[in-house]
Design an enzyme around this catalytic site. Structure first.
Site, PDB file in Angstrom:
ATOM      1  CG  ASP A   1      -1.688   7.737   0.414  1.00 14.49           C
ATOM      2  OD1 ASP A   1      -0.529   8.544   0.498  1.00 14.49           O
ATOM      3  OD2 ASP A   1      -2.556   7.371  -0.428  1.00 14.49           O
TER       4      ASP A   1
ATOM      5  CG  ASP B   1      -1.583   1.301   1.284  1.00 15.36           C
ATOM      6  OD1 ASP B   1      -2.363   1.745   0.270  1.00 15.36           O
ATOM      7  OD2 ASP B   1      -1.474   1.936   2.641  1.00 15.36           O
TER       8      ASP B   1
END
Length: 227
Positions: free
Chosen positions: A15, A13
């Site tokens: 953020d 991922d």
């Protein structure tokens, strides 16, 4: 580099996992809500939506709003973020240890990927800013795939790299990442430094939760031996 066992595709991922972008996200969401006269959501409420496609995130923050208003607020958010990016106003520092981890994973038989709620332009900007764009082989973004927790992003990354689910690991900071990984049949690894608490990551199906980026390689070696 040390072996990471059977894993050939490592998806991150962005953020809350690679970079800490919460200041930008909360500020832009407040700006967009303010333009439409809506009560500003708390920072905690905004952080809990990070990783979802923007329209989905806005709809969860404004469950009573119609689709048209949700779309307009989402577009206002994008305009604010584009202005910040153009003016070099975005603050997205890498978490401590992330750069070393990415460099340590460089190997001709290992593919690196990103699966994120950002759009492709935003993700490319973030990776290029940190000099890491060329380290990643597959980029899955909200404007090219279905929103987390649907497994679409992981499945696309697997298809692009010709990797199978048992060879794939998804690393993220939210329950959406864990649910997405499990739905795709991949290994789900949470991180404790992001936006959802460890207990929620485990409840969502995390096989392990990392305390620091430097723990990943040993974690993958252990999982390879036991799963």
């Amino acid at each position: 580099m040390p072996s990471i066992g059977r894993y050939r595709l490592v998806i991150f991922d962005c953020d809350g996992t690679l970079v800490d972008s919460q200041h930008n996200i909360v500020s832009a969401m407040h700006g967009a809500f303010g333009q439409f006269g809506r009560a500003l959501p708390t920072a905690e409420a905004v952080r809990r939506q990070v990783g979802l496609t923007l329209e989905v995130a806005v709809a969860r923050l404004l469950p009573e709003e119609d689709e048209t208003t949700v779309a307009e607020i989402a577009e206002a958010y994008r305009v604010i973020v584009r202005a910040l990016r153009a003016g070099e106003g975005l603050s997205e520092p890498l978490y401590d240890g992330i750069r070393d981890l990415i460099l340590a994973l460089e190997h001709p038989e290992i593919f690196l990927g990103v699966a994120t709620g950002k759009n492709l332009v935003g993700l490319e900007h973030t990776l290029a800013h940190h000099g890491l764009r060329e380290r990643f082989h597959t980029l899955q973004t909200a404007d090219r795939a279905l929103s987390k927790p649907h497994p679409d992003m992981v499945l696309r990354a697997m298809a692009e790299t010709a990797c199978e689910a048992p060879e794939t690991v998804m690393i993220g900071d939210t329950s959406f990442d864990m649910e997405m990984a499990r739905a795709a049949g991949a290994t789900a690894i949470g991180v404790s430094w992001g936006y959802h608490p460890t207990a929620e990551l485990r409840q969502a199906g995390a096989h392990e939760v990392l305390e620091s980026p430097g723990d990943l390689i040993a974690c993958l070696q252990s999982l390879s031996a036991t799963r």
